[in-house]
Design a protein around this motif. Structure first.
Motif, PDB file in Angstrom:
ATOM      1  N   ALA A 115      53.017  33.802  46.802  1.00  0.00           N
ATOM      2  CA  ALA A 115      52.670  35.205  46.734  1.00  0.00           C
ATOM      3  C   ALA A 115      51.991  35.291  48.122  1.00  0.00           C
ATOM      4  CB  ALA A 115      51.256  35.311  45.635  1.00  0.00           C
ATOM      5  N   ALA A 150      50.395  42.091  45.993  1.00  0.00           N
ATOM      6  CA  ALA A 150      49.716  43.357  45.759  1.00  0.00           C
ATOM      7  C   ALA A 150      50.004  44.102  46.928  1.00  0.00           C
ATOM      8  CB  ALA A 150      48.439  43.171  45.310  1.00  0.00           C
ATOM      9  N   ARG A 196      47.615  36.132  42.290  1.00  0.00           N
ATOM     10  CA  ARG A 196      48.342  37.244  43.000  1.00  0.00           C
ATOM     11  C   ARG A 196      47.940  37.585  44.349  1.00  0.00           C
ATOM     12  NH1 ARG A 196      51.794  40.929  41.721  1.00  0.00           N
ATOM     13  NH2 ARG A 196      51.814  40.026  39.587  1.00  0.00           N
ATOM     14  N   HIS A 237      53.758  37.458  34.715  1.00  0.00           N
ATOM     15  CA  HIS A 237      53.167  36.654  36.214  1.00  0.00           C
ATOM     16  C   HIS A 237      53.976  35.769  36.692  1.00  0.00           C
ATOM     17  CE1 HIS A 237      49.873  36.460  38.866  1.00  0.00           C
ATOM     18  NE2 HIS A 237      49.727  35.125  38.733  1.00  0.00           N
ATOM     19  N   ASN A 281      53.026  43.064  36.381  1.00  0.00           N
ATOM     20  CA  ASN A 281      52.352  41.942  36.785  1.00  0.00           C
ATOM     21  C   ASN A 281      51.924  41.091  35.410  1.00  0.00           C
ATOM     22  OD1 ASN A 281      50.554  43.846  35.646  1.00  0.00           O
ATOM     23  ND2 ASN A 281      48.851  43.294  36.964  1.00  0.00           N
ATOM     24  N   ARG A 339      54.307  45.385  42.967  1.00  0.00           N
ATOM     25  CA  ARG A 339      53.430  44.482  42.398  1.00  0.00           C
ATOM     26  C   ARG A 339      54.258  43.389  41.423  1.00  0.00           C
ATOM     27  NH1 ARG A 339      49.711  46.639  37.712  1.00  0.00           N
ATOM     28  NH2 ARG A 339      51.684  47.084  37.184  1.00  0.00           N
ATOM     29  N   ILE A 342      54.946  37.036  40.300  1.00  0.00           N
ATOM     30  CA  ILE A 342      54.798  36.158  41.474  1.00  0.00           C
ATOM     31  C   ILE A 342      55.790  35.135  41.860  1.00  0.00           C
ATOM     32  CG2 ILE A 342      52.263  36.823  41.759  1.00  0.00           C
ATOM     33  CD1 ILE A 342      51.629  33.973  41.185  1.00  0.00           C
TER      34      ILE A 342
END
Ligand code: PMP
Length: 772
Positions: free
Chosen positions: A672, A702, A593, A399, A396, A748, A751
């Motif tokens: 996301a 997530a 996220r 990102h 993550n 995870r 994104i």
């Protein structure tokens, strides 16, 4: 290809009368040296001088015109560059045309540059650096000059044509032939293809110490003689000069390093240019004896500075060889600001691992056995040292995608401009703070920069204690919030069996799948929130009170929980009623996220007193911050100032700003939400076929997949998870394990993850589960 012209010999009176009529010039004439033109200096009545060049009649008019135009171009592009200025005729023609005894001679008149020809004198290191900069300026000034004329010039001195001189190797002294052959073979095989794809433009083509003027301080004050101008690879001007300015009186490594560093200070080199510089320098040196041999074969005797070059060329090549090709290549790459060794990575993970053990200890945690040796990242892909690509469904921190070009460029640009601290006023820190505040809930208008999530949480906790006068805290029962001593107390997952922090109480996870209240609870949000009452009462009874509760809205370490509606609001209300504050740790859940909002706490409809950020904020560059209410910050600062050296530095803020831009410009919050839902649809379809999947949950990107041995008893499957993770790794997909029972797959990804990536991940998991 070889220039066999001899300069014209026209008598002075004829020249003087032509100069007067065509240019309006009269004065005292002095003869200057010239290989193919008849050159003079004319000292004019006003004390200034010009150079009068009566060119060889066989010199192409087009080439001369192109030279004249180039000089006029430079005068406009970089008026301060010390090269001659062209003087047009009284009729405003670029060139004059003198007809003498039936022959037409082109004429060029140039301004006289002060200084004396450098010749064999050596330049100081500072002057070499400065010369490098001058060459870069020359290249930049000529960059926009377009002319077709010199493109096809067949010049003996053009490095690209050196293979035409190869037969002359046989005419070199026997002792030199082997070395000469070796250099030419390397040139043909390795350098020639590179030259073909290098950036090219009109270049001077022949900057050497006899075409350079020096001033009294010993710095190069002028570059003359554009007669070898050609359209060719830009790097040749640097390579040729670097070879020609090597002086037997000086350390060649210093000379080359200083010139290239100077050049690079103004004009970055491309990596291939830097890598083949040393080869081009060797070829340039070799060309002198080869051309000399060709001249001899044509009955022309070398003279003047040419013999000076010729006598030192081969010894200089030998000196370079004695230093070593690899060493010089590394030196020149470093001078051009590239790492000396373009590929320093060991190819074997075993080798890297054993080196790591030597210096980083045995116990530091690595994923996978054998571990993965990563060397490159791009978007959602990671590449290891054997060149295998892995779909990154785990990380993550990158990102907006590994090495996002917009972010890396912003970092590099700022690193090249200024990187200092917030004790000065800096535009990037102000703008980044403004942008964070604009994204934050009402009232949170004070930003304090630090460098990591741990530091942000540590600082928020200190502020909460100062503001409330209390010393107790609340965290989730398997939380992770960081590494500092105070935050370790909020992180029972750091040492589940040994966790002890008398001033902290843990809240049972609001897990609808296997939480303490069982599966079927009415109003689970309110019911789980009620469970905060007792620990709060205990902390009060023990005299700690509650300064703050710290919560990650994604409940990541707890196994990526879908916390029930109202839970966070209920906990926050109870904490506030007890005089405490709410710290929203957005290290995991922030920056879109969770997809429903930019911040995770918004997803839960809670209004925090603090937002703490870290990991994704800089896409890999260390960035951390606390965003809070100004009165909380003022209160904290009453006790003394706060300053984090690196916190809020220009580069960190540039990275942070770039990440915010990308999230907005690429619509990543929306992405996301949509891709996360699509991914869980795919995972739920897998659950219909694989009994091991007990629960699929999460929001946005997530996602948790809980593995159980038995869906009825929900017996966790932690050993199976390890096997699944390894099987997925074999499939080229990286996923993590998570949760108090160690049985939750944590998906995870960056994104920028797309539906296609989700399909790949689901298909890989399908195969991995089938293999179990
Ligand atoms: N809070 C949360 C929720 C985290 O996940 C982490 C790191 N995984 C931290 C804080 C600590 O951040 P850092 O490692 O940057 O100190």
């Amino acid at each position: 290809m070889l220039n066999t012209f001899r300069p014209p010999e026209v008598a002075l009176p004829a020249l003087a009368s032509f100069a007067d009529v065509a240019y309006g010039l009269s004065g005292t004439w002095t003869r200057l040296e010239g290989e193919r033109d008849q050159n003079f200096r004319i000292l004019l009545a006003d004390g200034s001088s010009v150079v009068f060049k009566l060119c060889h009649p066989a010199e192409g008019d087009e080439i001369l015109r192109c030279q004249a135009e180039a000089l006029e171009h430079i005068a406009l592009a970089d008026p301060g560059l010390p090269v001659p200025r062209l003087k047009r005729t009284l009729e405003s023609d670029l060139l004059g045309c003198m007809v003498h005894e039936g022959t037409q001679y082109p004429v060029m008149v140039l301004s006289w540059l002060e200084g004396s020809v450098l010749g064999e004198a050596a330049l100081s290191r500072a002057a070499l650096y400065d010369l490098g900069r001058l060459l870069a300026r020359l290249g930049l000034a000529l960059r926009g000059f377009v002319s077709g004329a010199p493109a096809e010039r067949d010049l003996a001195w053009d490095t690209r044509r050196v293979m035409q001189l190869a037969p002359q190797v046989e005419n070199l002294p026997e002792a030199d032939r082997g070395l000469a052959r070796e250099i030419l073979e390397r040139h043909a095989e390795f350098t020639t293809p590179l030259l073909r794809r290098m950036r090219s433009q009109i270049i001077h083509g022949d900057v050497h110490p006899f075409n350079a003027l020096a001033d009294r301080t010993g710095f190069v004050s002028g570059i003359i003689d554009f007669g070898d101008m050609v359209h060719g690879p830009l790097v040749l001007d640097l390579a040729n000069a670097a070879g020609d300015f090597l002086n037997p009186a000086q350390d060649p490594e210093e000379t080359l390093f200083d010139m290239v560093r100077g050049y690079r200070s103004l004009s970055p080199l491309e990596e291939e240019e830097a890598s083949c510089l040393i080869d081009l320098i060797e070829v340039r040196l070799l060309m002198t004896p080869l051309i000399d041999a060709l001249k001899s074969a044509n009955g022309i005797q070398s003279q003047g500075y040419f013999s000076s070059f010729n006598s030192r060329s081969m010894p200089m090549i030998r000196q370079l060889r004695s230093i070593g090709h690899d060493r010089l290549k590394g030196l020149l790459r470093r001078a051009a600001a590239f790492p000396a060794n373009p590929d320093p990575h060991p190819k074997l993970v075993e080798e890297a691992l054993s080196r790591r053990r030597q210096v980083m200890g045995e116990k530091l945690y690595v994923f996978y056995d054998p571990p993965l040796h990563m060397v490159k990242g791009e978007g959602v892909w990671l590449e290891n040292s054997s060149g295998r690509r892995f779909l990154d469904c785990y990380n993550n921190v990158p990102h907006v995608g590994h090495c996002h070009p917009y972010v890396t460029e912003a970092i590099a640009r700022q690193a090249k401009t200024l990187n200092t601290n917030t004790r000065y006023i800096t535009d990037q820190s102000i703008e980044y703070a403004e942008r964070l505040v604009a994204l934050s809930p009402e009232g949170l208008t004070a930003v304090v920069f630090v460098n990591s999530g741990s530091e942000a949480n540590d600082l928020a906790w200190r502020m909460a204690k100062a503001f409330t006068g209390k010393s107790g805290g609340l965290a989730m029962d398997f939380a992770y919030h960081g590494v500092s001593e105070s935050i370790d107390a909020f992180s029972p997952s750091n040492a589940p069996d040994h966790w002890r922090a008398p001033h902290i109480r843990l809240l049972p996870a609001p897990c609808l799948y296997r939480g303490v209240l069982g599966g079927d609870v009415a109003e689970p949000g309110a019911r789980y929130a009620e469970l905060a009452a007792e620990p709060i009462a205990e902390l009060d009874a023990e005299g700690h009170g509650v300064a703050a509760v710290m919560i990650d809205s994604a409940f990541m370490t707890n196994g990526i929980l879908d916390a029930p509606t109202g839970y966070l609001r209920g906990v926050a209300a109870r904490v506030r009623a007890a005089g405490g504050l709410f710290i929203a740790d957005e290290v995991q859940s922030g920056f879109g996220r969770m997809g429903t909002a930019f911040w995770g706490h918004r997803h839960h409809g809670v209004h925090p007193d603090f937002i703490t950020i870290g990991k994704p904020a800089g896409n890999g560059h260390p960035v951390g911050a606390v965003i809070t209410r100004p009165e909380i910050l003022s209160h904290f600062l009453k006790a003394g100032p706060f300053f984090s050296t690196f916190g809020g530095n220009n580069v960190a803020c540039a990275a942070g700003l770039a990440v915010l831009d990308v999230i907005r410009d690429e619509g990543l919050v929306e992405n996301a939400l949509a891709v996360g839902a699509y991914l869980r649809d795919g995972l739920n379809r897998l659950a219909a076929r694989h009994a091991l999947i007990g629960d699929v949950r999460g929001i946005g990107l997530a996602t948790g997949v809980e593995l159980v041995r038995d869906r009825k008893t929900k017996a966790p499957a932690p050993a199976e998870i390890i096997r699944v993770l390894n099987l997925l790794r074999d499939e080229g997909v990286l996923v993590g394990g998570e949760g108090k029972l160690g049985n939750v797959l944590k998906i995870r990804p960056p994104i920028v993850f797309s539906r296609d990536h989700a399909d790949l991940a689901v298909a890989a998991l399908d195969r991995a589960l089938a293999k179990l």
